[in-house]
Motif scaffolding. Sequence first.
Motif, PDB file in Angstrom:
ATOM      1  N   GLY A  84     -43.990   6.517 -21.799  1.00 39.78           N
ATOM      2  CA  GLY A  84     -44.305   7.358 -20.436  1.00 39.78           C
ATOM      3  C   GLY A  84     -45.497   8.341 -20.863  1.00 39.78           C
ATOM      4  O   GLY A  84     -46.266   8.411 -21.825  1.00 39.78           O
ATOM      5  N   GLU A  85     -46.079   8.838 -19.772  1.00 44.99           N
ATOM      6  CA  GLU A  85     -46.985   9.719 -19.705  1.00 44.99           C
ATOM      7  C   GLU A  85     -46.638  10.929 -20.563  1.00 44.99           C
ATOM      8  O   GLU A  85     -47.460  11.326 -21.236  1.00 44.99           O
ATOM      9  CB  GLU A  85     -47.333  10.255 -18.091  1.00 44.99           C
ATOM     10  CG  GLU A  85     -47.713   9.228 -17.163  1.00 44.99           C
ATOM     11  CD  GLU A  85     -49.199   8.885 -17.497  1.00 44.99           C
ATOM     12  OE1 GLU A  85     -49.976   9.874 -18.040  1.00 44.99           O
ATOM     13  OE2 GLU A  85     -49.515   7.754 -17.429  1.00 44.99           O
ATOM     14  N   SER A  86     -45.453  11.394 -20.620  1.00 48.98           N
ATOM     15  CA  SER A  86     -45.093  12.441 -21.341  1.00 48.98           C
ATOM     16  C   SER A  86     -44.848  12.447 -22.834  1.00 48.98           C
ATOM     17  O   SER A  86     -44.542  13.158 -23.499  1.00 48.98           O
ATOM     18  CB  SER A  86     -44.017  13.261 -20.758  1.00 48.98           C
ATOM     19  OG  SER A  86     -42.583  12.304 -20.896  1.00 48.98           O
ATOM     20  N   GLY A  87     -45.028  10.982 -23.321  1.00 50.54           N
ATOM     21  CA  GLY A  87     -44.741  10.796 -24.618  1.00 50.54           C
ATOM     22  C   GLY A  87     -43.092  10.268 -24.985  1.00 50.54           C
ATOM     23  O   GLY A  87     -42.974  10.057 -26.145  1.00 50.54           O
ATOM     24  N   ARG A  88     -42.437   9.978 -23.976  1.00 52.34           N
ATOM     25  CA  ARG A  88     -40.895   9.721 -24.198  1.00 52.34           C
ATOM     26  C   ARG A  88     -41.195   8.118 -24.022  1.00 52.34           C
ATOM     27  O   ARG A  88     -41.659   7.545 -23.383  1.00 52.34           O
ATOM     28  CB  ARG A  88     -40.203  10.374 -23.008  1.00 52.34           C
ATOM     29  CG  ARG A  88     -39.004  10.065 -23.023  1.00 52.34           C
ATOM     30  CD  ARG A  88     -37.926  11.286 -22.418  1.00 52.34           C
ATOM     31  NE  ARG A  88     -36.642  10.520 -22.379  1.00 52.34           N
ATOM     32  CZ  ARG A  88     -35.526  10.873 -23.264  1.00 52.34           C
ATOM     33  NH1 ARG A  88     -36.106  11.551 -24.236  1.00 52.34           N
ATOM     34  NH2 ARG A  88     -34.483  10.593 -23.239  1.00 52.34           N
ATOM     35  N   SER A 123     -39.302   9.554 -28.791  1.00 56.19           N
ATOM     36  CA  SER A 123     -40.646  10.131 -28.455  1.00 56.19           C
ATOM     37  C   SER A 123     -41.618   9.817 -29.396  1.00 56.19           C
ATOM     38  O   SER A 123     -41.307   9.185 -30.430  1.00 56.19           O
ATOM     39  CB  SER A 123     -40.266  11.672 -28.482  1.00 56.19           C
ATOM     40  OG  SER A 123     -39.890  12.010 -29.810  1.00 56.19           O
TER      41      SER A 123
END
Length: 148
Positions: A84-88, A123
Amino acid sequence: MKLILTTEVSGLGAPGDIVEVKDGYGRNYLIPRGFALRWTRGGEKQIDSIKKARDAREIRDLGTAKEVAGRLGALRVKLKTRAGESGRLFGSVTTTDIADAVKAAGGPQLDRRRIEITSPIKSVGSHRISVRLHPEVAANIDVEVLGT
């Protein structure tokens, strides 16, 4: 309870070993998952075939294990997965994913059951993974997880 291990169980033994465990551990965990069989006199005959299969799969000696560990230590493994956008990550990285990435990076073919992930990789970033090559040799691999 006396059991014959059919697969390697961390901290307990290797395939073909006869182990003594508590009744609940054997009855509720090891036997239902296929990690062990109940010990019987007839089951002892199966030990030879289990040990022959284990010897065919295992790295033969300590010197070979150390050589493979050196090759793995110098290897840079990159693994691309959805994030995802947050690196998750969507899901997590599995031992099969790591074994395939090592092979793709030019490393040896690894048995996924020998790869130990201490905490789930969920992550993007660099992660250190341990591989048990031999009872006395463990190699560490740096895996770079990249998000797509």
